[in-house]
Design a protein around this motif. Structure first.
Motif, PDB file in Angstrom:
ATOM      1  N   LEU A   1      -5.825 -10.296   1.307  1.00 31.12           N
ATOM      2  CA  LEU A   1      -5.642  -9.007   1.961  1.00 31.12           C
ATOM      3  C   LEU A   1      -4.944  -9.215   3.297  1.00 31.12           C
ATOM      4  CD1 LEU A   1      -9.043  -7.190   1.285  1.00 31.12           C
ATOM      5  CD2 LEU A   1      -7.006  -7.316  -0.165  1.00 31.12           C
ATOM      6  N   SER A   2      -4.289  -8.168   3.775  1.00 27.18           N
ATOM      7  CA  SER A   2      -3.518  -8.266   5.014  1.00 27.18           C
ATOM      8  C   SER A   2      -3.964  -7.200   6.006  1.00 27.18           C
ATOM      9  CB  SER A   2      -2.019  -8.103   4.711  1.00 27.18           C
ATOM     10  OG  SER A   2      -1.275  -7.957   5.894  1.00 27.18           O
TER      11      SER A   2
ATOM     12  N   GLU B   1     -15.933 -11.232  -2.742  1.00 28.44           N
ATOM     13  CA  GLU B   1     -14.506 -11.559  -2.787  1.00 28.44           C
ATOM     14  C   GLU B   1     -13.655 -10.294  -2.829  1.00 28.44           C
ATOM     15  OE1 GLU B   1     -13.158 -15.562  -4.744  1.00 28.44           O
ATOM     16  OE2 GLU B   1     -14.328 -14.410  -6.200  1.00 28.44           O
ATOM     17  N   MET B   2     -12.604 -10.272  -2.018  1.00 28.83           N
ATOM     18  CA  MET B   2     -11.639  -9.182  -2.020  1.00 28.83           C
ATOM     19  C   MET B   2     -10.241  -9.770  -1.869  1.00 28.83           C
ATOM     20  SD  MET B   2     -13.419  -6.086   0.178  1.00 28.83           S
ATOM     21  CE  MET B   2     -13.770  -7.104   1.619  1.00 28.83           C
ATOM     22  N   TYR B   3      -9.353  -9.444  -2.784  1.00 29.61           N
ATOM     23  CA  TYR B   3      -7.999  -9.970  -2.744  1.00 29.61           C
ATOM     24  C   TYR B   3      -7.112  -9.163  -3.698  1.00 29.61           C
ATOM     25  CZ  TYR B   3      -9.876 -12.322  -6.915  1.00 29.61           C
ATOM     26  OH  TYR B   3     -10.495 -12.592  -8.106  1.00 29.61           O
ATOM     27  N   TYR B   4      -5.814  -9.384  -3.608  1.00 27.64           N
ATOM     28  CA  TYR B   4      -4.859  -8.819  -4.558  1.00 27.64           C
ATOM     29  C   TYR B   4      -4.536  -9.875  -5.606  1.00 27.64           C
ATOM     30  CZ  TYR B   4      -3.815  -5.297  -0.927  1.00 27.64           C
ATOM     31  OH  TYR B   4      -3.894  -4.309   0.016  1.00 27.64           O
TER      32      TYR B   4
ATOM     33  N   GLY C   1      11.741  -3.619  -0.702  1.00 28.74           N
ATOM     34  CA  GLY C   1      10.502  -3.522  -1.466  1.00 28.74           C
ATOM     35  C   GLY C   1       9.501  -2.675  -0.707  1.00 28.74           C
ATOM     36  N   ASP C   2       8.333  -2.472  -1.347  1.00 31.71           N
ATOM     37  CA  ASP C   2       7.305  -1.619  -0.746  1.00 31.71           C
ATOM     38  C   ASP C   2       6.322  -2.393   0.114  1.00 31.71           C
ATOM     39  OD1 ASP C   2       8.373   0.595  -2.018  1.00 31.71           O
ATOM     40  OD2 ASP C   2       7.162   0.285  -3.818  1.00 31.71           O
ATOM     41  N   ASN C   3       6.426  -3.707   0.124  1.00 29.46           N
ATOM     42  CA  ASN C   3       5.411  -4.508   0.807  1.00 29.46           C
ATOM     43  C   ASN C   3       5.805  -4.845   2.233  1.00 29.46           C
ATOM     44  OD1 ASN C   3       4.065  -4.523  -1.624  1.00 29.46           O
ATOM     45  ND2 ASN C   3       5.030  -6.401  -2.297  1.00 29.46           N
ATOM     46  N   SER C   4       4.816  -4.858   3.097  1.00 27.41           N
ATOM     47  CA  SER C   4       5.031  -5.216   4.498  1.00 27.41           C
ATOM     48  C   SER C   4       3.903  -6.134   4.967  1.00 27.41           C
ATOM     49  CB  SER C   4       5.080  -3.953   5.366  1.00 27.41           C
ATOM     50  OG  SER C   4       6.120  -3.104   4.953  1.00 27.41           O
ATOM     51  N   PHE C   5       3.556  -7.117   4.129  1.00 23.83           N
ATOM     52  CA  PHE C   5       2.495  -8.053   4.488  1.00 23.83           C
ATOM     53  C   PHE C   5       2.860  -8.835   5.747  1.00 23.83           C
ATOM     54  CE2 PHE C   5       1.624  -7.942  -0.225  1.00 23.83           C
ATOM     55  CZ  PHE C   5       0.402  -7.312  -0.114  1.00 23.83           C
ATOM     56  N   LEU C   6       4.123  -9.233   5.832  1.00 25.94           N
ATOM     57  CA  LEU C   6       4.571 -10.090   6.922  1.00 25.94           C
ATOM     58  C   LEU C   6       5.323  -9.304   7.980  1.00 25.94           C
ATOM     59  CD1 LEU C   6       5.861 -13.178   4.908  1.00 25.94           C
ATOM     60  CD2 LEU C   6       3.860 -13.112   6.396  1.00 25.94           C
ATOM     61  N   THR C   7       5.201  -9.739   9.215  1.00 26.72           N
ATOM     62  CA  THR C   7       5.981  -9.183  10.311  1.00 26.72           C
ATOM     63  C   THR C   7       7.012 -10.220  10.751  1.00 26.72           C
ATOM     64  OG1 THR C   7       4.479 -10.049  11.996  1.00 26.72           O
ATOM     65  CG2 THR C   7       3.982  -7.850  11.091  1.00 26.72           C
ATOM     66  N   HIS C   8       8.005  -9.760  11.511  1.00 22.32           N
ATOM     67  CA  HIS C   8       8.991 -10.691  12.047  1.00 22.32           C
ATOM     68  C   HIS C   8       8.324 -11.732  12.944  1.00 22.32           C
ATOM     69  CE1 HIS C   8      11.658  -7.503  10.650  1.00 22.32           C
ATOM     70  NE2 HIS C   8      12.662  -8.367  10.760  1.00 22.32           N
TER      71      HIS C   8
ATOM     72  N   ALA D   1      -1.687  -2.264   0.069  1.00 27.14           N
ATOM     73  CA  ALA D   1      -0.880  -1.873  -1.092  1.00 27.14           C
ATOM     74  C   ALA D   1      -1.583  -0.783  -1.902  1.00 27.14           C
ATOM     75  CB  ALA D   1      -0.614  -3.085  -1.964  1.00 27.14           C
ATOM     76  N   ARG D   2      -0.810   0.181  -2.384  1.00 25.62           N
ATOM     77  CA  ARG D   2      -1.353   1.254  -3.231  1.00 25.62           C
ATOM     78  C   ARG D   2      -1.282   0.796  -4.683  1.00 25.62           C
ATOM     79  NH1 ARG D   2       1.083   6.997  -1.639  1.00 25.62           N
ATOM     80  NH2 ARG D   2      -0.601   7.575  -3.058  1.00 25.62           N
TER      81      ARG D   2
END
Length: 247
Positions: free
Chosen positions: A132-133, A119-122, A44-51, A138-139
């Motif tokens: 937000l991360s 407020e700011m969020y997806y 996928g295009d998302n990278s919110f989380l890291t290992h 995200a685009r």
């Protein structure tokens, strides 16, 4: 008869031996320690989380599961902890016979970025909030306005409709909500706005808009306009710019 009497105790002995070996092997396997953790993110295009962030979720009794005996590992509990993260959509946690914990994660897909007051969020395609991360931006279309949470179903419906159309998805870059619950669309192709009006007759309005685009892009008249208004029934009303670029 004698033959049966000889075979029967032999079978019982074999069964006892196999049961002992099974129990011994099972106990030894359960006492085997977790030697490492493997984390896999679905494509996928998302990278919110890291290992590293996921590793911090894989804890039990405030201790990492690494180097812990397999017998005390609660896989369901670990899955619940990972799923509780606001960026996780689906998660599976399992352990191999050799002591490797594998975690497969599917991250949530944002469809819009909301800015409403402080407020700011997806939001995702069901209108649920995603924070937000610091790791990823995200685009997605930007949505601005007041009291957006009160109209989140309408905004989600607009964004989902836009995202399902190849042309609109590339052209519409943002949405602005007014105090009277009308919507203005920001575009990529020029210095003009689309006045969409209220959230009604959505399919018809976008159909009119695309028909207008087909004509105005073909004759290259699109940049003559400051406002393209589709909120009136069965018509597109345009406001032209003056030569100096003013309305």
């Amino acid at each position: 008869m004698n033959r049966k009497i000889v075979i029967y105790p032999t079978f019982v002995c074999l069964l006892l031996v196999l049961s002992f070996l099974y129990g011994f092997t099972k106990k030894r396997n359960l006492n085997r320690k977790v030697h490492s953790i493997e984390i896999k993110f679905e494509e996928g295009d998302n990278s919110f989380l890291t290992h590293e962030a996921v590793n911090k979720l894989l804890i039990q009794s405030q201790v990492t599961v690494k180097n812990q005996p397999k017998r005390i590992i609660d896989l369901h509990h670990l899955e619940e902890q990972v799923l509780a993260n606001p960026y996780v959509d689906e998660a599976k946690v399992f352990i191999t016979p050799g002591g490797l914990i594998k975690t497969h994660i599917s991250q949530k897909e944002p469809i819009a970025r909301i800015i409403s007051g402080e407020e700011m969020y997806y939001i995702d395609d069901e209108g649920f909030k995603i924070p937000l991360s610091e790791n990823f931006s995200a685009r997605v279309p930007l949505v601005l306005g007041e009291n957006i949470s009160s109209a989140i179903n309408e905004i989600t419906g607009l964004i989902v409709f836009i995202s399902q159309d190849d042309f609109l998805k590339k052209e519409i870059t943002g949405i602005r909500k007014s105090k009277v619950n009308e919507y203005v669309l920001d575009v990529r192709s020029g210095d003009y706005k689309i006045h969409f009006g209220k959230y009604e007759d959505v399919n018809l309005k976008f159909k009119k808009l695309k028909a207008f685009y087909n004509k105005s892009l073909k004759d290259k008249s699109i940049n003559q306009y400051k406002i393209i208004n589709v909120k009136y029934h069965n018509q597109v009303v345009c406001t032209k710019q003056n030569q100096d670029g003013k309305q």
